[in-house]
Scaffold this active site. Structure first.
Site, mmCIF file in Angstrom:
data_model
loop_
_atom_site.group_PDB
_atom_site.id
_atom_site.type_symbol
_atom_site.label_atom_id
_atom_site.label_comp_id
_atom_site.label_asym_id
_atom_site.label_seq_id
_atom_site.Cartn_x
_atom_site.Cartn_y
_atom_site.Cartn_z
ATOM 1 N N GLU A 131 78.735 -25.077 7.427
ATOM 2 C CA GLU A 131 77.778 -26.174 7.382
ATOM 3 C C GLU A 131 78.350 -27.484 6.844
ATOM 4 O OE1 GLU A 131 74.719 -26.119 8.549
ATOM 5 O OE2 GLU A 131 74.695 -23.996 9.091
ATOM 6 N N SER A 170 17.712 7.616 -1.041
ATOM 7 C CA SER A 170 16.974 7.794 -2.295
ATOM 8 C C SER A 170 17.644 7.137 -3.492
ATOM 9 C CB SER A 170 16.788 9.284 -2.574
ATOM 10 O OG SER A 170 15.911 9.847 -1.636
#
Length: 780
Positions: free
Chosen positions: A96, A367
């Site tokens: 790079e 219930s």
């Protein structure tokens, strides 16, 4: 004369040309200067440059410090420069920025080369950027190729070189650059592509990684192995040319085969349903952008041991009743002293279905809803525990002409007049409907919303008495806290604290307590009847748990089964069903199970869970009583926001780890919920007709600051434990001859317990450390 005139004309022409050139130069310099100034005004501050830190993941922890999840759209793992192999550093520089160590941020030779190529091509093809410029671009700028962006990049690069060392710039770059497949930084890339730590990388692998930033999608080795090898070999040639490796090393590395990780990283959470619920809440609080930025430390109320116990209890229970059609279930466990959710299991298998039945699904409670009905009747003075109701055939208008609604008891029997205690503890349906007729269905629906905190739609019709309106399990849990606390309603929390990486507390919350939503007398009456239900009624499978209370629920055709139970410290909801995904309709459907009752399945799962939870709780209490100095090499997550993910967790994929899971929602069966829990069971006898119910073991109401209005305004507060035991004596000093490190509660400055919301570790000289244990947050 003519030659003299021609010379004068040439002089004037040259003067004009010189003036034009000078004007152009001055104009150009002015333009560049103004542009440079304008661009400089948009620059990040010098402090940002000096203190820049790459984005990290966010981490979610349990209350006991266990890492539950690492969340990142981008997979990052920061690494110090000393951790990065020399070969990888040299390969990156060779590929790079070969003059990295000599330039001052900008390689002007490289810029001239790029300018020539761009002029020749007639468009921007090359940038000539150095590593420093790439860092500036990646960290602060966009990727748009414009003149202004290039000038910004140059200014930033020069400023970075002026303020930071080359080594620091290189470290930042290698942690910031993108390597493909969601991996940012060399440490993440090493794990993504090779499944290795940095110190295990070979020369060939270092060269391959160095090639990736130029074109991550084109060179990544999973999808393009041949091109990846070609680029790797080019980097090896560059390294040899620059003298970083010998030709022999280069040739040997080129012969190395490509050995990639067997599997790409995948997302793996502990307590996945709780993690997903945490992410949804965080997104509601802060928006998606803050989550994408990462760097958060989220501390939940979960306890890893209790979470594991809940998952195991649910799985054992489902397997035990698979022959009867049970294949799905959910559990939520709440600490009544703090309001924190200690365990949340939204389904049996997260990989198969991410739908959280606890917080997202609505099912008929059957219930299990009856205590709300009787509580409304108690509160309005319509009934008492010793009142009697007629258990006899009942025919009521259904809204359909010629088709009356005739509620039935599960066993088909009629008992004549029964007490309210017997009716609720034995879960007899017809007395519950008669109680609803006394109160009014619309009033029950109003009570459910305003007193008990239900947000799900409530149909104001009489079948509401049998749990016909679908609700979320978390809503049922919140409703039952009213009975457990004798009148106060606790809104459970999952997230306790949110801290950013700089230690700034973004959220520090405690459970909301709605005080006196129900009178203490009404709440105690229900509490006592629920104790009878466990001792002699439909919830006897949970009776081995000391001082347990609870209510079963089973809907029509056995499509849903519930048990909601609590002790003086913990409340848990257990729900099971037979769930099947309809591929055509793209939704879940729930089929009837084979005589699966809340009392036979869910109550057993609940009891198995509570066995383990109470053991863990006893260990926590013993640790709080002993209060020995917590000398350890590991930091508490509350004091160490940069705790990395543990090795046993696989890195997350490079996608957002939140959002609504795919799949349909829970749908309501058409049948009205009834109850089958009373079948073939011995009915309990009330604890004395005409006498007030009492139990010396029942927990006192939760202690809270005075409320401005009963049951209207929520007061955020720490919930006191419903205990009356005296605190332990101060601990003896540590054995260390010089210093001791102890866990300190930030709020009180005393020794921390497991329940302190914010803890730091501090080192004291022997004898000078705090002696007293925090009593504000500890078990009382």
């Amino acid at each position: 004369m003519k030659p003299k005139r021609r010379r004068r004309r040439w002089k004037r022409l040259l003067a004009y040309l010189a003036l034009v050139m000078l004007s152009l130069m001055l104009g150009g310099m002015t333009f560049v200067g103004v542009l440079y100034y304008q661009v400089a005004q948009m620059m990040p501050s010098v402090d940002v440059l000096e203190n820049y830190k790459p984005r990290e993941a966010s981490y979610i922890y349990s209350a006991d410090g266990v890492l539950l999840a690492r969340i990142a759209e981008e997979y990052r793992e920061p690494a110090a420069l000393s951790e990065i192999p020399k070969h990888l550093i040299n390969a990156t520089i060779a590929k790079e920025d070969r003059r990295f160590w000599s330039h001052h941020g900008v390689d002007w030779r490289g810029v001239a080369r790029a300018a020539w190529v761009n002029l020749a091509e007639g468009e921007i093809q090359q940038g000539g950027s150095t590593l420093t410029q790439q860092l500036a671009r990646n960290a602060f700028l966009t990727r748009r190729r414009t003149v202004s962006r290039k000038i910004q990049e140059i200014i930033l690069a020069q400023e970075l070189e002026r303020r930071l060392s080359k080594e620091r710039i290189l470290e930042l770059y290698l942690n910031q650059v993108y390597y493909g497949n969601g991996a940012y930084g060399v440490k993440a890339a090493a794990k993504v592509y090779f499944g290795k730590s940095l110190d295990q990388l070979t020369l060939a692998e270092c060269a391959l990684l160095a090639a990736l930033p130029q074109r991550p999608s084109g060179y990544e080795p999973f999808g393009n192995p041949d091109e990846a090898i070609r680029q790797r070999n080019l980097v090896l040639n560059l390294m040899a040319r620059e003298g970083y490796i010998t030709p022999a090393q280069r040739d040997a590395a080129k012969q190395e085969p490509l050995r990639l990780a067997k599997h790409r990283p995948h997302m793996r959470f502990l307590a996945p349903y709780a993690v997903m619920d945490t992410l949804r809440q965080l997104e509601e609080l802060y928006g998606r952008e803050l989550l994408l930025q990462g760097n958060l430390r989220v501390y939940t109320s979960l306890h890893s041991g209790m979470q594991r116990a809940a998952e195991q209890a649910l799985e054992r229970g489902i397997r035990a009743f698979e022959a009867q059609g049970v294949n799905q279930g959910a559990i939520v466990l709440i600490d009544l002293r703090t309001g924190g959710i200690r365990a949340l299991v939204g389904g049996r298998n997260f990989s198969q279905s991410q739908y959280d039945a606890i917080t997202q699904g609505r099912r008929q409670p059957g219930s299990a809803f009856k205590p709300i009905v009787y509580a409304a009747a108690f509160e309005l003075g319509k009934l008492t525990p010793t009142s009697t109701l007629l258990d006899a055939p009942l025919s009521l208008p259904s809204g359909v002409r010629g088709r009356p609604w005739r509620p039935q008891n599960a066993d088909g029997r009629f008992r004549g007049r029964v007490s309210v205690t017997r009716a609720l503890a034995s879960s007899i349906n017809i007395p519950a409907v008669r109680a609803a007729m006394l109160v009014g269905a619309d009033t029950i629906a109003q009570f459910a919303r305003e007193r008990f905190g239900f947000e799900s739609p409530m149909d104001p019709v009489l079948p509401i008495a049998l749990g016909a309106s679908a609700v979320k399990p978390i809503e049922m849990a919140e409703a039952f806290t009213v009975f457990a606390t004798h009148g106060d309603r606790i809104k459970p929390i999952l997230i306790r604290r949110v801290v950013d990486r700089d230690g700034v507390v973004l959220l520090d919350q405690k459970a909301e307590v709605f005080q006196d939503v129900l009178s203490e007398q009404s709440a105690r009456w229900i509490d006592e009847i629920l104790r009878v239900a466990v001792v002699n009624g439909t919830g006897r499978a949970a009776s081995r748990i000391p001082d347990a209370r609870g209510k079963t629920g089973t809907t029509s055709d056995y499509r849903d089964a519930w048990f909601i139970g609590y002790t003086d410290r913990y409340l848990a909801v257990v729900w099971v069903a037979s769930a099947h995904y309809d591929e055509r309709a793209h939704r879940w459907e729930y089929r009837p199970m084979k005589r699966v009752f809340g009392g036979t399945v869910c109550a057993r799962i609940w009891a198995d869970l509570m066995d383990e939870v109470l053991k863990i709780d006893a260990q926590l209490e013993q640790a709080a009583k002993s209060a020995s100095p917590a000398v350890t090499t590991n930091q508490s997550p509350a004091s160490a926001p940069s705790v990395p993910a543990p090795a046993e967790l696989t890195p997350s994929v490079p996608h957002t780890a939140w959002g609504e899971p795919s799949g349909g929602g829970l749908t309501h069966p058409p049948a009205v919920g009834g109850d089958a829990d009373a079948t073939a069971r011995q009915e309990p006898r009330p604890p004395g007709e005409g006498t007030q119910l009492a139990n010396s073991n029942s927990p006192p109401p939760i202690s809270q600051p005075a409320s401005g209005g009963a049951g209207v305004n929520a007061q955020p507060a720490t919930i006191a434990a419903p205990r009356t035991s005296t605190p332990p004596a101060p601990p003896s000093p540590p054995k260390s001859p010089e210093t001791v490190t102890v866990a300190i509660c930030v709020d009180t400055g005393l020794r921390a317990t497991d329940y302190c919301p914010e803890v730091v570790r501090r080192t004291f000289s022997k004898g000078s450390e705090p002696k007293q244990v925090c009593k504000k947050h500890r078990i009382r």
